[in-house]
Enzyme design. Structure first.
Site, mmCIF file in Angstrom:
data_model
loop_
_atom_site.group_PDB
_atom_site.id
_atom_site.type_symbol
_atom_site.label_atom_id
_atom_site.label_comp_id
_atom_site.label_asym_id
_atom_site.label_seq_id
_atom_site.Cartn_x
_atom_site.Cartn_y
_atom_site.Cartn_z
ATOM 1 N N GLU A 122 0.749 -1.202 0.130
ATOM 2 C CA GLU A 122 0.081 0.055 0.037
ATOM 3 C C GLU A 122 0.890 1.170 -0.150
ATOM 4 O O GLU A 122 2.063 1.205 0.428
ATOM 5 C CB GLU A 122 -0.875 0.041 1.060
ATOM 6 N N CYS A 135 3.432 8.524 1.601
ATOM 7 C CA CYS A 135 4.060 7.504 2.444
ATOM 8 C C CYS A 135 4.188 6.076 1.695
ATOM 9 O O CYS A 135 3.357 5.528 1.285
ATOM 10 C CB CYS A 135 2.876 7.323 3.693
ATOM 11 N N CYS A 142 6.053 -7.034 7.146
ATOM 12 C CA CYS A 142 7.277 -6.764 7.782
ATOM 13 C C CYS A 142 7.711 -8.041 8.580
ATOM 14 O O CYS A 142 6.568 -8.481 9.181
ATOM 15 C CB CYS A 142 6.992 -5.584 8.670
ATOM 16 N N CYS A 146 6.108 -5.453 15.459
ATOM 17 C CA CYS A 146 5.839 -4.720 16.703
ATOM 18 C C CYS A 146 4.441 -4.856 17.070
ATOM 19 O O CYS A 146 3.616 -5.095 15.968
ATOM 20 C CB CYS A 146 6.134 -3.352 16.418
ATOM 21 N N CYS A 149 1.244 -3.022 15.677
ATOM 22 C CA CYS A 149 1.086 -2.374 14.261
ATOM 23 C C CYS A 149 0.771 -3.515 13.480
ATOM 24 O O CYS A 149 0.898 -4.847 13.555
ATOM 25 C CB CYS A 149 2.806 -2.386 13.821
ATOM 26 N N GLY A 216 6.769 -2.025 5.926
ATOM 27 C CA GLY A 216 8.185 -2.659 6.131
ATOM 28 C C GLY A 216 9.091 -1.861 6.708
ATOM 29 O O GLY A 216 8.801 -0.705 7.015
ATOM 30 N N SER A 248 11.944 6.114 8.180
ATOM 31 C CA SER A 248 11.486 5.692 9.644
ATOM 32 C C SER A 248 12.195 4.235 9.862
ATOM 33 O O SER A 248 11.879 3.562 9.171
ATOM 34 C CB SER A 248 10.054 5.942 9.744
ATOM 35 N N SER A 270 11.474 4.944 15.467
ATOM 36 C CA SER A 270 10.282 4.512 16.307
ATOM 37 C C SER A 270 10.704 4.366 17.642
ATOM 38 O O SER A 270 10.883 2.765 17.935
ATOM 39 C CB SER A 270 9.652 3.519 15.522
ATOM 40 N N LEU A 271 10.824 4.795 18.776
ATOM 41 C CA LEU A 271 11.230 4.679 19.843
ATOM 42 C C LEU A 271 10.062 4.034 20.682
ATOM 43 O O LEU A 271 10.406 3.015 21.086
ATOM 44 C CB LEU A 271 11.808 5.813 20.706
ATOM 45 N N HIS A 272 9.175 4.681 20.734
ATOM 46 C CA HIS A 272 7.912 4.171 21.563
ATOM 47 C C HIS A 272 7.854 3.796 22.937
ATOM 48 O O HIS A 272 6.924 3.465 23.410
ATOM 49 C CB HIS A 272 7.296 3.154 20.980
ATOM 50 N N ASN A 349 -3.612 3.884 16.380
ATOM 51 C CA ASN A 349 -4.666 3.642 15.666
ATOM 52 C C ASN A 349 -5.052 2.317 15.637
ATOM 53 O O ASN A 349 -4.318 1.382 15.345
ATOM 54 C CB ASN A 349 -3.902 4.068 14.149
ATOM 55 N N CYS A 392 -1.197 5.662 10.248
ATOM 56 C CA CYS A 392 0.127 4.640 10.654
ATOM 57 C C CYS A 392 -0.267 3.405 11.409
ATOM 58 O O CYS A 392 -1.157 3.177 12.251
ATOM 59 C CB CYS A 392 0.922 5.467 11.816
#
Ligand code: SAH
Ligand code: SF4
Length: 419
Positions: A122, A135, A142, A146, A149, A216, A248, A270-272, A349, A392
């Site tokens: 996508e 994007c 991937c 995570c 995700c 990915g 990213s 992407s620390l999170h 999301n 996202c």
């Protein structure tokens, strides 16, 4: 898959199928999309052109391909009329296949695309008042799982080729009708300060920025992403300044230095989470490359400065990573490593079956304030395109979904190899 071969990827548990550099089509013609000028020239030589012709024609074709978006050799008007059918017999200029195009009520557009061998991925276009961001995906699926995700739940993974990556940008320009009609501008934008963007400045143009934030992990497909972005940044190609491109990564530490050196785009990480326990759980690659190592690699990132800050992405998960203490610890870490940083807070999301909920708006506000008060910018990213699953972490094509048990098994395997 007949058209793929297995290739080891640094830091990867399992090899990811990688499409070959050139996959001739059923009719034997070769797709030039995604190839650099030197490679196009080689192919022309191999097809029987003489040296001088190959040099000239590769330059012209490259210009038509990447600067003007032309896919039909007949439209390449400065190439001799007799030469055009010769080219068309041997070569094509492809685009990813469009399976479906969707429009969100907020203007966001999502395209479901397919590779020639039938893998779906996508791309999303997010228009804003002063910019338009595309994007772009780097892989089908991937491997990193995570926990928050949706893409990470996809089973099928294949690296996208440079043609499939740059092809997304080409398609977006096609859809938006944004190919320059005029003369070619040879300015080299790869190293400018943004002042030289004669053709592709923000005014009037919808597509102004690119983020490698689709499906990915781009640093697990380094060579293809680099080669594609070189075409995008080349003043003779798509001519988009590297300052308008952000890559990213979830934290593939060994590739970050090369990303700065060889691509030179803005970096987002992407620390999170700020503790080992939580980051191990939600971003499993943390078991391999921990927070300290990651932040050190950020401090060493070539080209980072106060004028070009590193973006730290932080997804807001209710009762998981969103306390005041977490915000204070985030500030402490960014200061400890003296990072030119901005923080991007991303409201989680949701997707069907996700194990998390989004933090409350009050919590997100309080978290953001703590970071702002420490002098670090921490805007909250407005979710875009949620109604069409374009936000996202919502990207997932119909390709098989992994079962929870499979994901747990893979996480355990990753842990075992990390130790
Ligand atoms: N693989 C890369 C780039 C793609 S993801 C990476 O992980 O950085 C782009 C961003 O969306 C990442 O910061 C990712 O962590 C975030 N994201 C993933 N799932 C999300 C979700 N459900 N809600 C909000 N953000 C999410
Ligand atoms: Fe992969 Fe990024 Fe999703 Fe993690 S957040 S699973 S690295 S796409």
């Amino acid at each position: 898959m007949a058209d793929t071969q297995l290739m080891p990827i640094p830091g990867q548990v399992d090899p990811v199928p990688v499409a070959r550099d050139i996959t001739p089509r059923a009719d034997g013609r070769i797709d030039l999309m995604g190839l650099p000028k030197a490679r196009i020239r080689e192919l022309f030589l191999e097809a029987g052109m003489d040296d001088k012709q190959a040099k000239l024609r590769s330059k012209q074709v490259y210009h038509w391909l990447y600067h003007r978006g032309v896919t039909d050799f007949e439209a390449m008007t400065d190439i001799a009329k007799t030469m055009r059918p010769w080219l068309a017999e041997r070569f094509v200029v492809g685009r990813p296949n469009v399976v479906e195009a969707q429009h969100s009520t907020d203007g966001t557009r999502k395209w479901l695309l397919a590779t020639d061998d039938g893998h779906e991925f996508e791309m999303v276009f997010i228009p804003d008042a002063d910019r338009g961001t595309l994007c772009v995906s780097s892989q089908v699926g991937c491997t990193l799982n995570c926990r928050f995700c949706h893409t990470g739940t996809m089973k099928l993974v294949r690296n996208l080729t440079p043609g499939e990556i740059v092809g997304q940008v080409m398609l977006a320009r096609d859809a938006l009708g944004e190919w320059p009609k005029g003369k070619m501008d040879f300015a080299d934008l790869s190293d400018d300060d943004g002042a030289n963007e004669s053709e592709y400045r923000a005014d009037g143009r919808l597509l102004t920025n690119i983020v490698m934030m689709g499906m990915g992990e781009p640093l697990y497909n380094f060579d293809n992403v680099r080669n594609a972005l070189r075409l995008v940044m080349d003043g003779e190609g798509l001519a988009l300044s590297k300052r308008r491109i952000t890559l990213s990564t979830s934290g593939v530490v060994p590739m970050m230095d090369r990303c700065g050196e060889e691509i030179g785009v803005n970096l987002a990480v992407s620390l999170h989470a700020v503790t080992k326990d939580i980051r191990d759980e939600i971003v499993p690659i943390n078991k391999k490359y921990g927070i300290e190592e990651l932040l050190q690699a950020c401090a060493d990132y070539p080209g980072a400065s106060n004028a070009r800050r590193i973006t730290f992405e932080y997804v807001m998960l209710r009762d998981k990573n969103d306390t005041d203490e977490h915000a204070h610890e985030l500030v402490r870490l960014l200061k400890q490593y003296d990072l030119p940083a901005k923080v991007n807070l991303i409201p989680f999301n949701p997707w069907p079956g996700a194990a998390y909920e989004c933090s409350t708006p009050e919590r997100i506000r309080a978290f953001s304030n703590i970071i702002f008060e420490a002098g670090i910018s921490a805007p909250v990213r407005t979710p875009r395109g949620r109604d069409i699953d374009a936000a996202c972490g919502q990207l997932k094509t119909a390709a098989q979904k992994k079962s929870r048990a499979e994901r747990d098994r893979e996480a355990a395997a990753a842990e075992a190899t990390a130790e």
